[in-house]
Design a protein around this motif. Structure first.
Motif, PDB file in Angstrom:
ATOM      1  N   GLN A   1       0.833  -1.204   0.000  1.00 30.06           N
ATOM      2  CA  GLN A   1       0.000   0.000   0.000  1.00 30.06           C
ATOM      3  C   GLN A   1       0.874   1.263   0.000  1.00 30.06           C
ATOM      4  N   THR A   2       2.078   1.180   0.537  1.00 33.29           N
ATOM      5  CA  THR A   2       2.930   2.372   0.638  1.00 33.29           C
ATOM      6  C   THR A   2       3.730   2.628  -0.641  1.00 33.29           C
ATOM      7  N   THR A   3       3.695   1.704  -1.603  1.00 40.38           N
ATOM      8  CA  THR A   3       4.544   1.862  -2.781  1.00 40.38           C
ATOM      9  C   THR A   3       3.949   2.784  -3.824  1.00 40.38           C
ATOM     10  N   GLY A   4       2.655   3.049  -3.734  1.00 44.64           N
ATOM     11  CA  GLY A   4       2.024   3.833  -4.783  1.00 44.64           C
ATOM     12  C   GLY A   4       1.658   2.964  -5.978  1.00 44.64           C
ATOM     13  N   ASN A   5       2.042   1.668  -5.948  1.00 42.98           N
ATOM     14  CA  ASN A   5       1.688   0.769  -7.053  1.00 42.98           C
ATOM     15  C   ASN A   5       0.326   0.122  -6.850  1.00 42.98           C
ATOM     16  N   ALA A   6      -0.251   0.302  -5.662  1.00 36.98           N
ATOM     17  CA  ALA A   6      -1.492  -0.397  -5.338  1.00 36.98           C
ATOM     18  C   ALA A   6      -2.699   0.502  -5.524  1.00 36.98           C
ATOM     19  N   PRO A   7      -3.540   0.210  -6.524  1.00 38.05           N
ATOM     20  CA  PRO A   7      -4.746   1.019  -6.681  1.00 38.05           C
ATOM     21  C   PRO A   7      -5.768   0.673  -5.604  1.00 38.05           C
ATOM     22  N   GLY A   8      -6.563   1.646  -5.183  1.00 37.61           N
ATOM     23  CA  GLY A   8      -7.637   1.418  -4.212  1.00 37.61           C
ATOM     24  C   GLY A   8      -7.136   0.779  -2.943  1.00 37.61           C
ATOM     25  N   ASN A   9      -7.857  -0.271  -2.500  1.00 38.66           N
ATOM     26  CA  ASN A   9      -7.456  -0.932  -1.246  1.00 38.66           C
ATOM     27  C   ASN A   9      -6.686  -2.218  -1.524  1.00 38.66           C
ATOM     28  N   LEU A  10      -6.073  -2.306  -2.698  1.00 41.16           N
ATOM     29  CA  LEU A  10      -5.379  -3.545  -3.054  1.00 41.16           C
ATOM     30  C   LEU A  10      -4.139  -3.778  -2.204  1.00 41.16           C
ATOM     31  N   GLY A  11      -3.715  -2.758  -1.473  1.00 39.94           N
ATOM     32  CA  GLY A  11      -2.555  -2.915  -0.615  1.00 39.94           C
ATOM     33  C   GLY A  11      -2.915  -3.377   0.792  1.00 39.94           C
ATOM     34  N   PHE A  12      -4.197  -3.751   0.988  1.00 39.93           N
ATOM     35  CA  PHE A  12      -4.623  -4.268   2.296  1.00 39.93           C
ATOM     36  C   PHE A  12      -4.864  -5.769   2.207  1.00 39.93           C
ATOM     37  N   VAL A  13      -4.653  -6.464   3.307  1.00 37.52           N
ATOM     38  CA  VAL A  13      -5.030  -7.878   3.325  1.00 37.52           C
ATOM     39  C   VAL A  13      -6.088  -8.117   4.403  1.00 37.52           C
ATOM     40  N   ASN A  14      -6.909  -9.072   4.101  1.00 41.32           N
ATOM     41  CA  ASN A  14      -7.998  -9.493   4.987  1.00 41.32           C
ATOM     42  C   ASN A  14      -7.500 -10.673   5.823  1.00 41.32           C
TER      43      ASN A  14
ATOM     44  N   ASP B   1     -10.403 -15.029  11.252  1.00 40.73           N
ATOM     45  CA  ASP B   1     -10.325 -16.193  12.134  1.00 40.73           C
ATOM     46  C   ASP B   1     -11.449 -17.139  11.716  1.00 40.73           C
ATOM     47  N   LEU B   2     -11.080 -18.266  11.112  1.00 43.54           N
ATOM     48  CA  LEU B   2     -12.093 -19.166  10.557  1.00 43.54           C
ATOM     49  C   LEU B   2     -12.470 -20.256  11.565  1.00 43.54           C
ATOM     50  N   GLN B   3     -13.446 -21.031  11.213  1.00 44.00           N
ATOM     51  CA  GLN B   3     -13.880 -22.155  12.060  1.00 44.00           C
ATOM     52  C   GLN B   3     -12.713 -23.099  12.339  1.00 44.00           C
ATOM     53  N   GLY B   4     -12.719 -23.692  13.488  1.00 46.59           N
ATOM     54  CA  GLY B   4     -11.750 -24.740  13.796  1.00 46.59           C
ATOM     55  C   GLY B   4     -10.345 -24.234  14.022  1.00 46.59           C
ATOM     56  N   GLY B   5     -10.216 -22.938  14.412  1.00 48.47           N
ATOM     57  CA  GLY B   5      -8.894 -22.421  14.765  1.00 48.47           C
ATOM     58  C   GLY B   5      -8.033 -22.046  13.578  1.00 48.47           C
ATOM     59  N   LYS B   6      -8.560 -22.147  12.358  1.00 44.90           N
ATOM     60  CA  LYS B   6      -7.783 -21.783  11.187  1.00 44.90           C
ATOM     61  C   LYS B   6      -7.856 -20.267  10.976  1.00 44.90           C
ATOM     62  N   VAL B   7      -6.741 -19.678  10.550  1.00 43.07           N
ATOM     63  CA  VAL B   7      -6.767 -18.253  10.234  1.00 43.07           C
ATOM     64  C   VAL B   7      -6.467 -18.090   8.744  1.00 43.07           C
ATOM     65  N   GLY B   8      -7.381 -17.421   8.051  1.00 45.66           N
ATOM     66  CA  GLY B   8      -7.243 -17.270   6.601  1.00 45.66           C
ATOM     67  C   GLY B   8      -6.762 -15.876   6.227  1.00 45.66           C
ATOM     68  N   PHE B   9      -5.973 -15.810   5.147  1.00 40.88           N
ATOM     69  CA  PHE B   9      -5.490 -14.532   4.608  1.00 40.88           C
ATOM     70  C   PHE B   9      -5.941 -14.405   3.156  1.00 40.88           C
ATOM     71  N   GLY B  10      -6.339 -13.186   2.778  1.00 42.80           N
ATOM     72  CA  GLY B  10      -6.710 -12.953   1.385  1.00 42.80           C
ATOM     73  C   GLY B  10      -6.601 -11.484   1.066  1.00 42.80           C
ATOM     74  N   SER B  11      -6.757 -11.146  -0.197  1.00 41.60           N
ATOM     75  CA  SER B  11      -6.765  -9.739  -0.580  1.00 41.60           C
ATOM     76  C   SER B  11      -7.994  -9.064   0.006  1.00 41.60           C
ATOM     77  N   ALA B  12      -7.888  -7.753   0.292  1.00 36.48           N
ATOM     78  CA  ALA B  12      -9.033  -7.017   0.802  1.00 36.48           C
ATOM     79  C   ALA B  12      -9.995  -6.644  -0.313  1.00 36.48           C
ATOM     80  N   ALA B  13      -9.613  -6.870  -1.555  1.00 36.66           N
ATOM     81  CA  ALA B  13     -10.511  -6.549  -2.670  1.00 36.66           C
ATOM     82  C   ALA B  13     -11.789  -7.362  -2.530  1.00 36.66           C
ATOM     83  N   PRO B  14     -12.960  -6.708  -2.714  1.00 40.27           N
ATOM     84  CA  PRO B  14     -14.234  -7.403  -2.521  1.00 40.27           C
ATOM     85  C   PRO B  14     -14.299  -8.676  -3.378  1.00 40.27           C
ATOM     86  N   GLY B  15     -14.824  -9.723  -2.783  1.00 42.04           N
ATOM     87  CA  GLY B  15     -14.985 -10.973  -3.522  1.00 42.04           C
ATOM     88  C   GLY B  15     -13.754 -11.862  -3.538  1.00 42.04           C
ATOM     89  N   SER B  16     -12.664 -11.413  -2.897  1.00 45.58           N
ATOM     90  CA  SER B  16     -11.458 -12.244  -2.907  1.00 45.58           C
ATOM     91  C   SER B  16     -11.622 -13.435  -1.980  1.00 45.58           C
TER      92      SER B  16
END
Ligand code: NAG
Ligand code: NAG
Ligand code: NAG
Ligand code: NAG
Ligand code: NAG
Ligand code: NAG
Length: 426
Positions: free
Chosen positions: A114-127, A130-145
């Motif tokens: 997000q700090t590079t200026g190469n990321a349009p919108g919120n593409l520099g954020f990650v989601n 905390d998922l079911q069963g103690g799993k933690v998931g990571f994904g792009s913050a872009a809607p629908g990711s």
């Protein structure tokens, strides 16, 4: 307040000052202890993301093991790999425990991308969720990711400075892998410079032929330090038409480094930096100091703030600077002012055509040689590499250049100066 208390305060203050400029962590050294991340570590070094990581406090690095890393690296050029890896550097501190205590089970974190200026919108954020069963998931913050990467284990924590966690796969923001990578040899350097407000510099590169030197250095790594058009108009800029052709070539070669050196790397570089002008006959080097996110370059004659990043695409980096960089080898370091009668003429747009030879060791007065502008500069004062605190009075102006926490430092210097004077006055 007793003298001892004041002295104690002074010593405490001085010890605080001395810790500010040291780095808290070294990601390369941390990962060196874990061969399963050797490829990831290697790419952090190649992309210079290691310097960005080391220059920041409170950071989380999501590491990929060698299998996941080579799956990413085999298919993409370095500039794309850099973007993908910068999305794995979170500007917040998460350890295993904190991942499971995210309020409402989901959050967005800012990343280095997000700090590079190469990321349009919120593409520099990650989601992070905390998922079911103690799993933690990571994904792009872009809607629908999808959350198609997950936390596998904790690697190393230095609370609350740096945390290294392993995740199963890269986090892919839309477009991050498909963005057409500018091929280094196809870069239109003059076009980029003109667009960035460095027309005078671009035309000098062309008229002197130095553009060819730049172009042939592109593939091996090149950093251009381009003075903007205002820098050439600043009062006190030496008359470039008085330089010989060879001197103009050296001056222009001095404005480029034969290595990929993005701003984050300048921030962490303490040693003298070679330029394209560096050769057997002269050092033609410069040094860098940083204060927070600001980087200032010092030539020994003058200083210049690094203004903008025009291009950060490994192995090429183009940065703009506020002032012309005047190498000592051409403009000398003169402790005494030059004769006042020397006229200061405005720069000629094409000095190469002026063939009048000038003495190599001409020494303009310090004020004439130092373009104005950067607030951190003290023209004609102590040399740029003077130790911090060498002059008790003007430390607030001088010292901010040398440390990475200017406001705090200024406050501390002010406090210590006050304490010093009250100790000696009481
Ligand atoms: C975290 O960083 C600060 C500031 O650099 C440092 O003083 C502190 O010692 C670091 N903490 C650890 C545990 O290393
Ligand atoms: C970080 O550690 C690596 C490997 O141990 C070392 O080569 C490098 O010089 C260190 N960097 C800094 C800034 O100390
Ligand atoms: C958590 O959820 C509650 C109720 O759904 C909401 O009121 C609150 O604002 C949420 N907190 C955060 C930090 O999102
Ligand atoms: C993270 O992604 C999940 C799944 O797409 C979504 O339900 C959640 O709202 C997202 N979290 C945030 C903070 O946007
Ligand atoms: C580079 O850009 C400049 C300015 O945009 C343009 O005039 C020139 O034709 C370009 N050169 C090439 C080789 O594309
Ligand atoms: C400090 O400032 C005072 C008053 O401004 C001045 O007289 C003195 O010469 C300065 N000392 C130094 C070391 O700069």
């Amino acid at each position: 307040m007793g003298v001892f208390l004041r002295l104690h305060l002074l010593l405490f203050t001085l010890s605080l000052i001395s810790t500010i400029s040291t780095y808290a962590h070294n990601i390369t050294a941390i990962l060196d202890g874990f061969p399963e991340y050797s490829q990831f570590n290697n790419y952090l070094t190649q992309t210079k993301l290691d310097d960005e990581i080391n220059s920041r406090q409170t950071i989380t690095v999501l590491a990929l093991n060698n299998g996941a890393m080579s799956a990413l690296a085999d298919k993409h050029p370095l500039s794309v790999i850099k973007n993908a890896l910068s999305l794995l550097v979170l500007l917040d501190y998460f350890d295993g425990g904190k991942l499971h205590q995210i309020s409402n089970g989901t959050t967005l974190s800012t990343t280095l991308y997000q700090t590079t200026g190469n990321a349009p919108g919120n593409l520099g954020f990650v989601n992070i969720t905390d998922l079911q069963g103690g799993k933690v998931g990571f994904g792009s913050a872009a809607p629908g990711s999808k959350l198609d990467s997950s936390y596998t284990k904790s690697v190393k924590q230095i609370p609350y400075n740096i945390s290294v966690l392993e995740i199963s796969a890269p986090i892919i923001a839309p477009g991050i892998l498909t963005a057409p990578p500018p091929s280094a040899s196809d870069l239109n350097i003059t076009g980029l410079l003109e667009k960035a407000g460095c027309k005078t510099f671009a035309s000098l590169l062309v008229s002197s032929g130095v553009i060819k030197t730049y172009q042939s250095a592109l593939d091996k790594g090149l950093t251009i330090l381009a003075p903007n058009d205002e820098a050439f108009k600043a009062t006190g800029v030496p008359d470039l038409s008085k330089l010989t052709n060879a001197e103009v070539v050296s001056l222009l070669e001095y404005h480029a480094l034969p290595a990929y050196t993005p701003k984050g790397t300048l921030k962490t570089t303490k040693d003298p930096i070679s330029t394209l002008a560096t050769n057997g006959a002269g050092k033609f080097d410069l040094t860098a100091t940083s204060a927070g996110d600001d980087v200032t370059l010092h030539t020994g004659v003058d200083s210049s703030r690094v203004a903008d990043t025009v291009l950060d695409s490994a192995p090429v980096s183009i940065l703009t600077v506020d002032s012309l960089l005047l190498p000592e080898e051409l403009f000398g370091k003169s402790p005494s002012p030059a004769p006042a009668s020397e006229p200061v003429s405005s720069p000629s747009p094409s000095p190469v055509t002026a063939s009048s030879p000038a003495p190599v060791s001409k020494a303009p007065s310090p004020s004439a040689a130092s373009p104005p502008a950067p607030p951190t500069e003290t023209p004609g004062a102590a040399p740029a590499d003077a130790p911090v605190g060498s002059s008790e009075n003007s430390t607030t102006d001088n010292a901010a250049v040398h440390v990475s926490a200017p406001a705090l430092f200024t406050v501390l210097v002010t406090i210590s100066a006050t304490v010093v004077s009250s100790v000696f006055l009481s």
